[in-house]
Design a protein around this motif. Sequence first.
Motif, PDB file in Angstrom:
ATOM      1  N   LYS A  61      -1.163  -9.756  -5.912  1.00 45.74           N
ATOM      2  CA  LYS A  61      -2.441 -10.078  -6.536  1.00 45.74           C
ATOM      3  C   LYS A  61      -3.605  -9.565  -5.664  1.00 45.74           C
ATOM      4  O   LYS A  61      -4.538  -8.945  -6.168  1.00 45.74           O
ATOM      5  CB  LYS A  61      -2.537 -11.588  -6.711  1.00 45.74           C
ATOM      6  CG  LYS A  61      -3.875 -12.057  -7.207  1.00 45.74           C
ATOM      7  CD  LYS A  61      -3.763 -12.728  -8.540  1.00 45.74           C
ATOM      8  CE  LYS A  61      -5.147 -13.028  -9.081  1.00 45.74           C
ATOM      9  NZ  LYS A  61      -5.148 -13.942 -10.177  1.00 45.74           N
ATOM     10  N   LEU A  78       2.265   1.680  -3.574  1.00 41.98           N
ATOM     11  CA  LEU A  78       1.193   2.143  -4.466  1.00 41.98           C
ATOM     12  C   LEU A  78       0.995   3.640  -4.359  1.00 41.98           C
ATOM     13  O   LEU A  78       0.784   4.332  -5.353  1.00 41.98           O
ATOM     14  CB  LEU A  78      -0.122   1.422  -4.121  1.00 41.98           C
ATOM     15  CG  LEU A  78      -0.340   0.050  -4.748  1.00 41.98           C
ATOM     16  CD1 LEU A  78      -1.526  -0.627  -4.102  1.00 41.98           C
ATOM     17  CD2 LEU A  78      -0.548   0.173  -6.241  1.00 41.98           C
ATOM     18  N   ALA A  79       1.072   4.137  -3.115  1.00 41.37           N
ATOM     19  CA  ALA A  79       0.851   5.565  -2.903  1.00 41.37           C
ATOM     20  C   ALA A  79       1.936   6.407  -3.566  1.00 41.37           C
ATOM     21  O   ALA A  79       1.699   7.544  -3.959  1.00 41.37           O
ATOM     22  CB  ALA A  79       0.794   5.856  -1.403  1.00 41.37           C
ATOM     23  N   THR A 133      -3.757  -7.163  -3.520  1.00 42.74           N
ATOM     24  CA  THR A 133      -3.882  -5.709  -3.430  1.00 42.74           C
ATOM     25  C   THR A 133      -4.089  -5.066  -4.798  1.00 42.74           C
ATOM     26  O   THR A 133      -4.273  -3.860  -4.895  1.00 42.74           O
ATOM     27  CB  THR A 133      -2.610  -5.089  -2.833  1.00 42.74           C
ATOM     28  OG1 THR A 133      -1.488  -5.567  -3.563  1.00 42.74           O
ATOM     29  CG2 THR A 133      -2.446  -5.450  -1.374  1.00 42.74           C
ATOM     30  N   GLY A 134      -4.026  -5.878  -5.863  1.00 42.13           N
ATOM     31  CA  GLY A 134      -4.175  -5.310  -7.195  1.00 42.13           C
ATOM     32  C   GLY A 134      -2.912  -4.660  -7.711  1.00 42.13           C
ATOM     33  O   GLY A 134      -2.898  -4.044  -8.774  1.00 42.13           O
ATOM     34  N   GLN A 171      -1.765  -5.546 -11.236  1.00 40.79           N
ATOM     35  CA  GLN A 171      -2.483  -4.955 -12.371  1.00 40.79           C
ATOM     36  C   GLN A 171      -2.105  -3.497 -12.585  1.00 40.79           C
ATOM     37  O   GLN A 171      -2.344  -2.931 -13.630  1.00 40.79           O
ATOM     38  CB  GLN A 171      -3.993  -5.040 -12.139  1.00 40.79           C
ATOM     39  CG  GLN A 171      -4.522  -6.453 -12.195  1.00 40.79           C
ATOM     40  CD  GLN A 171      -5.805  -6.597 -11.405  1.00 40.79           C
ATOM     41  OE1 GLN A 171      -6.604  -5.668 -11.304  1.00 40.79           O
ATOM     42  NE2 GLN A 171      -6.004  -7.759 -10.811  1.00 40.79           N
ATOM     43  N   LYS A 172      -1.562  -2.875 -11.554  1.00 38.35           N
ATOM     44  CA  LYS A 172      -1.295  -1.441 -11.643  1.00 38.35           C
ATOM     45  C   LYS A 172       0.148  -1.126 -12.000  1.00 38.35           C
ATOM     46  O   LYS A 172       0.408  -0.294 -12.844  1.00 38.35           O
ATOM     47  CB  LYS A 172      -1.625  -0.789 -10.297  1.00 38.35           C
ATOM     48  CG  LYS A 172      -3.114  -0.786  -9.975  1.00 38.35           C
ATOM     49  CD  LYS A 172      -3.398   0.282  -8.923  1.00 38.35           C
ATOM     50  CE  LYS A 172      -4.870   0.329  -8.569  1.00 38.35           C
ATOM     51  NZ  LYS A 172      -5.235  -0.754  -7.623  1.00 38.35           N
ATOM     52  N   THR A 180       0.842  -1.201   0.000  1.00 36.07           N
ATOM     53  CA  THR A 180       0.000   0.000   0.000  1.00 36.07           C
ATOM     54  C   THR A 180       0.879   1.253   0.000  1.00 36.07           C
ATOM     55  O   THR A 180       0.542   2.249  -0.626  1.00 36.07           O
ATOM     56  CB  THR A 180      -0.959   0.032   1.210  1.00 36.07           C
ATOM     57  OG1 THR A 180      -0.287  -0.468   2.355  1.00 36.07           O
ATOM     58  CG2 THR A 180      -2.185  -0.804   0.962  1.00 36.07           C
TER      59      THR A 180
END
Lengths: 404, 299
Positions: free
Chosen positions: A244, A220-221, A246-247, A250-251, A217
């Motif tokens: 996977k 991602l931020a 946390t997605g 894909q990002k 997380t």
Amino acid sequence: MKKSMIFSVIFLFFVGLFAVSPLLYAQSAIKVGIVDTYTGPATTFTMDVLDGFKLAVNKINAKGGVLGKKIEYATRDEKFKPDIGLAMAKELVLKEKVDILMGTINSATTLAISDFVRKEKIPFFVTFAKSDKIIGEKGHKYIFNMNENTAMAGKAAAIALSKKPYVKYWIAGDDYEYGHAIADGVWNNLKKMKPQVQKVGESWWKVGEADFTPYITQILAAKPDFIIVATGGSGMVNFQKAAKATGLSQKIPFYQHTAVELSVVKPQGQNAPEGVYGTANYFFYYPDTPANKAFVEEFKKAYNREPRIGALSGYMTAQFIAEGYKKAGKIDTEALIKALEGMSLDSPVGPLAIRACDHQLELPMYFGVTKKNPKYDFLVAGDIQVIQAKDYMPTCEEVKKLRK
Amino acid sequence: MDSIYAIVSPGVLSQIFVGLSRTTILFIVASGLSLILGVLRIPNVAHGSLYMIGAFAAYTVTKVFGGGSTGFWMALIIAPLIVALVSLIAERGMFQFLYEREHLMLLLLTFAFSLVFGDLVKLVWGGEYKSVPVPHIFQGFVPLFGGLPFPRYNIFLLVAGPVVAILLWLLTNKTKIGKIARAAAVDREMVGAVGINVSWVFAIVFVIGCFLAGLGGVLVAPTVSVTLGMDHNLIMEAFLIVIMGGLGNIWGALLGALIFGITQSLGILVWPQFGIIFPYLAVVIVLLFRPTGLLKSTW
């Protein structure tokens, strides 16, 4: 009185047997001592080395062995502890009188044994340890490296990544030598090949970290273009599962050395994340050549599973030992080393040579991305790009400089 | 929601909740450890191994039931029971004869057990990584807290934690066995003197504690690779949590797990390069000011 006499005779007989038997062995067979980790998580990789080695040895022995002698081997479990590993290597050399040592998955053990074999003049085939010191600054005449190391893997990945459009990188990994070595290997080479890349941040977790969600997380931020994830062992799977869930996968694309390898993707089945970049020296489905297919068939028949990276290094080690002695024409260490330098043998992945200057096996490296494939119930490497050994290995001059 | 974000940023909020969901597993395992420590006075180093066996059992049960969601729910029920059975055998066969020994002996013995269990797992399941899929309804993530992704499975964990805590509270405070166990923790001889078979009380408490370890193993299985060595990583943290919370105090385990989980996830936010040191720093600070732990120790 009589009784004790009989005892003494029997006792002496057995003592004599023990004293003579190593000599008998030494005369009738080539003895290989294998020191490796056979307990704990490392067995995921070490069993393949051993099984690959056994497969080749059985074949060689069935054909009459080498120069009329069979190859025999003894295994020792070093329990992932350098002091135990070194003691076992000493025992194998001094008591069992082995001609050759091979192993281990533990870099610290390997370096300790390396120091010992240099003095004892015993050839040592390194089958899984990844430290670049083994063949680099601590390298010497009696060391043969049968797999890639962190510096090589890092450079190979950097070659492939430098052709991708990503600029903003995040670096994350296991906070121990292997993690930092892989990350440095990729990053330092990448910076050289593509100067405009920039590092937006780093995160390091403890080895064996179970839950990567809080780290992800945070990454991602920060919105990087690409993440270099320097995990090893079970951390490979743990990170992919969290990516996977946390997605993340894909990002933001990410790279893990061996992310596409069977030991990482197979346990996850169809649930592994797609689009993860990784490097590996061996796949049972690539290259799609008769030689590789034959090896896979043979391995599957013997052990009822697909061979993985370790199987190749074990399989080839046995063959190099056999062919080396054959070429040397006698069971002699110095002659064997001379014979092996520059020797090239056919392998499941094509001809492989041992480089004369540093005894490094010239393995091609495959860079690929995880993809679903209807033929298998787990993800495989797709878009495979082959990086040749000469491109990612350090040059002979560089190795020479390191060894000084 | 916007008024909350004015005080705490979505990133921090998301991180806190991720930390809380991690707390769940830590709490479940540590509470079992604490229970055994409090009542039986055994520093059970093999507790981590039972957690590992729980995860491996979850893998097998999931596979037997087709590898899908049903498999996971069955594993959630069956796998901890398998662990409970293993622990019952260990307790009746070995530990029950050793309660009077000193702690160092017990520490060594349970350590030996952790090695034996480790090798047993290797014999039964082999050395390869195993993976338990996340049940279908918890796959993927939901955008929460300003659109930041939050894994669905972690939401499930956030619910599971309090449920286990409440059940544990009911067990220790409202049932007869719970009351006897608490009494035995304080004065073992007195409980025996009033005609209660202390030996069996201990066995039951031991099994319940190990059941919790197994449950933790099942719950963690879908988020990690099930592998040898996962026991060693956890037992350290579990012991720290128990020490921080107060030996033998279940609510101390809860408090310790909360501190451990949240300092870690917030630490990562503050300083990602050195995120790992924060929970340990918290342990040091707690023990500096309260050497016997945050809550009352039963020792």
